[in-house]
Enzyme design. Structure first.
Site, short mmCIF file in Angstrom:
data_model
loop_
_atom_site.label_atom_id
_atom_site.label_comp_id
_atom_site.label_asym_id
_atom_site.label_seq_id
_atom_site.Cartn_x
_atom_site.Cartn_y
_atom_site.Cartn_z
CB SER A 134 1.71 -8.70 4.71
OG SER A 134 0.78 -7.74 4.28
CG ASN A 135 2.09 -5.67 0.26
OD1 ASN A 135 1.58 -4.60 0.56
ND2 ASN A 135 1.40 -6.65 -0.32
CG HIS A 136 6.55 -2.16 3.57
ND1 HIS A 136 6.54 -2.22 4.95
CD2 HIS A 136 7.72 -2.71 3.19
CE1 HIS A 136 7.67 -2.77 5.37
NE2 HIS A 136 8.40 -3.09 4.31
#
Ligand code: C5P
Length: 219
Positions: free
Chosen positions: A29-31
């Protein structure tokens, strides 16, 4: 315009990150916090729009008057967007969609047998491009572009490549964008560039939507 410049308009937007499953217990995933998308959803509802918010996993409450659809992966977000976006007035792609996903999620938990691990990835569909190419294309399709360098140049490329009406570019880093409450946006369309100076995401959402309401009225 009165206080409800989006009355009678339907707005669909994506927000937050996506989660790309690796195995039953892990994902990539990402931030993305989802804050910008949720701020736009809240402002649009306050401005009178019917709002459909398609969001990846975030720790945010659903804004008042907003219809929310929760999704996990990019493929799920893609399906939800194509189902909901047809014929709407404004589609905004705020989500930080994973560019790639593991070719197949492992059926069982991956064991730490080797010193290295390779995961083959395949490109995800581009959600906003596909929305912009729909037969029942939304009147306005608006993208976001988070870049760490050459912000305007990359944003212009995306505007053309994805078939968007407008792209909101923001520089990631220097304390802005991901996870923060403030942002700064450069709005780029085919023949116009407009800078919205640093402000809260709530304030920027209102400014962006006022500009879009204006455009709809010129349509
Ligand atoms: O290409 P990039 O991810 O930087 O483009 C950003 C814009 O495209 C955003 O509006 C984002 O929501 C959208 N996007 C999308 N589907 C993807 C990748 C990006 O809708 N697979």
């Amino acid at each position: 315009f009165g206080p409800k410049p989006l009355a009678g308009k339907r707005l669909v937007l994506t927000a937050g990150p996506t989660r790309e499953p690796l195995d039953p217990v892990r994902y990539l995933s990402n931030h993305s916090s989802g804050k910008m998308g949720f701020a736009i959803a809240a402002a649009a509802a306050a401005m009178g729009a019917e709002v459909e918010l398609i969001t990846g996993p975030v720790a945010l409450a659903t804004p008042a008057g907003v219809k929310r659809t929760d999704v996990g992966s990019a493929l799920e977000m893609h399906a939800a967007a194509l189902e909901l976006a047809g014929g709407c007035d404004i589609f905004i792609g705020c989500a930080a969609v994973a560019d790639y996903r593991p070719v197949a999620a492992n059926e069982h938990k991956i064991k730490k047998d080797g010193d290295t691990l390779s995961v083959e990835m395949v490109k995800n569909p581009d959600i906003i491009s596909d929305v912009a190419a729909m037969a029942a294309r939304p009147a306005l399709v608006v993208g976001f572009a988070a870049e760490t360098r050459d912000v305007e140049q990359y944003a212009k490329g995306k505007l053309a490549r994805k078939g968007l009406d407008l792209i909101a570019a923001n520089a990631v880093g220097n304390g802005l964008a991901f996870g923060t409450d403030d942002n700064q946006l450069t709005l780029i369309s085919k023949d116009q560039t407009q800078v919205l100076p640093q402000a809260s995401k709530a304030k920027l959402a209102e400014q962006l939507l006022a500009i879009l309401a204006n455009r709809l009225s010129e349509h």
